[in-house]
Design a protein around this motif. Structure first.
Motif, PDB file in Angstrom:
ATOM      1  N   LYS A  55      18.475   8.256  12.807  1.00  9.22           N
ATOM      2  CA  LYS A  55      19.723   8.973  12.999  1.00  9.22           C
ATOM      3  C   LYS A  55      20.666   8.195  13.905  1.00  9.22           C
ATOM      4  CE  LYS A  55      21.718  13.416  14.305  1.00  9.22           C
ATOM      5  NZ  LYS A  55      21.470  14.863  14.566  1.00  9.22           N
ATOM      6  N   LYS A  56      20.180   7.739  15.028  1.00  9.65           N
ATOM      7  CA  LYS A  56      21.025   6.989  15.955  1.00  9.65           C
ATOM      8  C   LYS A  56      21.556   5.725  15.296  1.00  9.65           C
ATOM      9  CE  LYS A  56      21.223   5.089  20.627  1.00  9.65           C
ATOM     10  NZ  LYS A  56      20.507   4.952  21.927  1.00  9.65           N
ATOM     11  N   LEU A  59      24.298   6.556  12.604  1.00 10.54           N
ATOM     12  CA  LEU A  59      25.525   6.999  13.266  1.00 10.54           C
ATOM     13  C   LEU A  59      26.243   5.830  13.936  1.00 10.54           C
ATOM     14  CD1 LEU A  59      24.416  10.412  14.826  1.00 10.54           C
ATOM     15  CD2 LEU A  59      25.879  10.033  12.828  1.00 10.54           C
ATOM     16  N   SER A  64      33.543   5.221   9.388  1.00 13.50           N
ATOM     17  CA  SER A  64      34.024   6.603   9.325  1.00 13.50           C
ATOM     18  C   SER A  64      34.253   7.048   7.880  1.00 13.50           C
ATOM     19  CB  SER A  64      35.323   6.756  10.125  1.00 13.50           C
ATOM     20  OG  SER A  64      36.319   5.870   9.634  1.00 13.50           O
ATOM     21  N   LEU A  78      28.687   9.775   8.082  1.00  9.66           N
ATOM     22  CA  LEU A  78      28.645  10.242   9.465  1.00  9.66           C
ATOM     23  C   LEU A  78      28.449  11.750   9.538  1.00  9.66           C
ATOM     24  CD1 LEU A  78      31.375   8.082  11.257  1.00  9.66           C
ATOM     25  CD2 LEU A  78      28.883   7.820  11.309  1.00  9.66           C
ATOM     26  N   ARG A  79      29.166  12.494   8.686  1.00 11.32           N
ATOM     27  CA  ARG A  79      28.993  13.954   8.688  1.00 11.32           C
ATOM     28  C   ARG A  79      27.576  14.324   8.272  1.00 11.32           C
ATOM     29  NH1 ARG A  79      34.447  14.180   6.611  1.00 11.32           N
ATOM     30  NH2 ARG A  79      33.678  14.378   4.474  1.00 11.32           N
ATOM     31  N   TRP A  81      24.761  12.518   8.540  1.00 12.31           N
ATOM     32  CA  TRP A  81      23.763  12.191   9.550  1.00 12.31           C
ATOM     33  C   TRP A  81      23.959  12.993  10.836  1.00 12.31           C
ATOM     34  CZ3 TRP A  81      19.201   9.883   9.446  1.00 12.31           C
ATOM     35  CH2 TRP A  81      18.879   9.138   8.306  1.00 12.31           C
ATOM     36  N   ASN A  82      25.184  13.370  11.153  1.00 13.26           N
ATOM     37  CA  ASN A  82      25.410  14.237  12.320  1.00 13.26           C
ATOM     38  C   ASN A  82      24.730  15.587  12.131  1.00 13.26           C
ATOM     39  OD1 ASN A  82      26.876  13.268  14.638  1.00 13.26           O
ATOM     40  ND2 ASN A  82      28.601  12.864  13.267  1.00 13.26           N
TER      41      ASN A  82
END
Length: 280
Positions: A55-56, A59, A64, A78-79, A81-82
């Motif tokens: 995850k880190k 991200l 973007s 990004l959305r 994985w966030n």
């Protein structure tokens, strides 16, 4: 014109040919050197995933506007994985094939991956990843698209590194016309549509199959691709030098949806398919 036994025109032509060969090799070497930037970004990405978790890492390295794929769906990376939980386990990968545009703003890598619960455990899953990268205005490499296929056994330590180069600028500023022409040809000629547009260095990554690299190897496995696949492009991009482009989209087959990713390189004989990632 001859002086003694030396034909000046012939000698001059020979020198110019040698000079041209030297310049071509120098250009290829410079492009390969540039491509090492993309390879380094991929290696840094993989190292962060190993040290700090998937995850880190995703991200940190997704753009973007970067996209990821899931059974036909295309998500902002990004959305996605966030919203995802931290995934335990170790995902290991490294690049084995890379290329970059002459403008140095778009590149790609592909290579083997494997997943283990811990580094001491056996392999739980393996396959091939493919990532399209771009260099931001801040000089950072970020991933624009990431799509993988699954296969066994793992090839993590069994593929040598290869670079590709020698692209030429296209007169057009888009890739979609080429993509749509290929899709139309595929609809009528099925897998034979691939043969005239394959780049000499092309890679074919099909889900469930070991990667095929080079025109001859790819030609021998094209029959594994169903002729009734329907390709629906959803996004694309092109380097500022107009010599490297990518397209991604949806694959429809027997009522199911999956995804595809293609990298196109422009050569003296037109746009050629350099990397095909295909799931159905």
């Amino acid at each position: 014109i001859s002086i003694g036994h030396i034909n000046v025109n012939s000698n001059f032509t020979g020198v110019m040919k040698k000079l041209l060969i030297i310049l071509v090799f120098a250009a290829h070497a410079a492009t390969a050197q540039q491509a090492k930037e993309v390879v380094k970004a991929e290696m840094d990405f993989a190292r962060l995933a190993l040290d700090s978790g998937m995850k880190k890492a995703f991200l940190a390295f997704l753009d973007s506007n970067g996209v990821v794929f899931s059974r036909g769906a295309i998500h902002n990376g990004l959305r996605q994985w966030n919203a995802a939980p931290d995934i335990p386990g170790k995902l290991l990968w490294h690049p084995v094939f890379a290329g970059i545009a002459a403008s140095g703003d778009i590149g790609f890598t592909t290579g083997p991956f494997e997943f283990r619960a811990t580094l001491q455990d056996s392999v739980n899953g393996s396959g091939q990843y493919s990532t399209v990268w771009h260099k931001t205005k801040q000089g950072e490499w970020k991933a624009l698209a990431d799509l993988g296929i699954d296969y066994t056994p793992s090839l993590l330590h069994h593929q040598p590194m290869q670079y590709t180069a020698g692209f030429t600028p296209a007169a057009d500023t888009g890739i979609m016309q080429t993509e749509l022409a290929f899709i139309q040809q595929f609809a009528s000629d099925s897998v034979q549509a691939f043969l005239p547009i394959l780049h000499p260095d092309a890679w074919l990554n099909i889900n469930g199959q070991l990667p095929a690299r080079g025109k001859d190897a790819i030609a021998s496995v094209l029959t594994k691709i169903p002729g009734r696949l329907v390709f629906i492009p959803a996004g694309s991009g092109m380097a500022a030098s107009r010599d490297l482009a990518y397209v991604y989209g949806v694959v429809q087959y027997n009522g199911r949806k999956e995804n595809y990713l293609r990298a196109w390189a422009h050569t003296a004989s037109g746009w050629k398919l350099l990397l095909q990632v295909l799931r159905w």
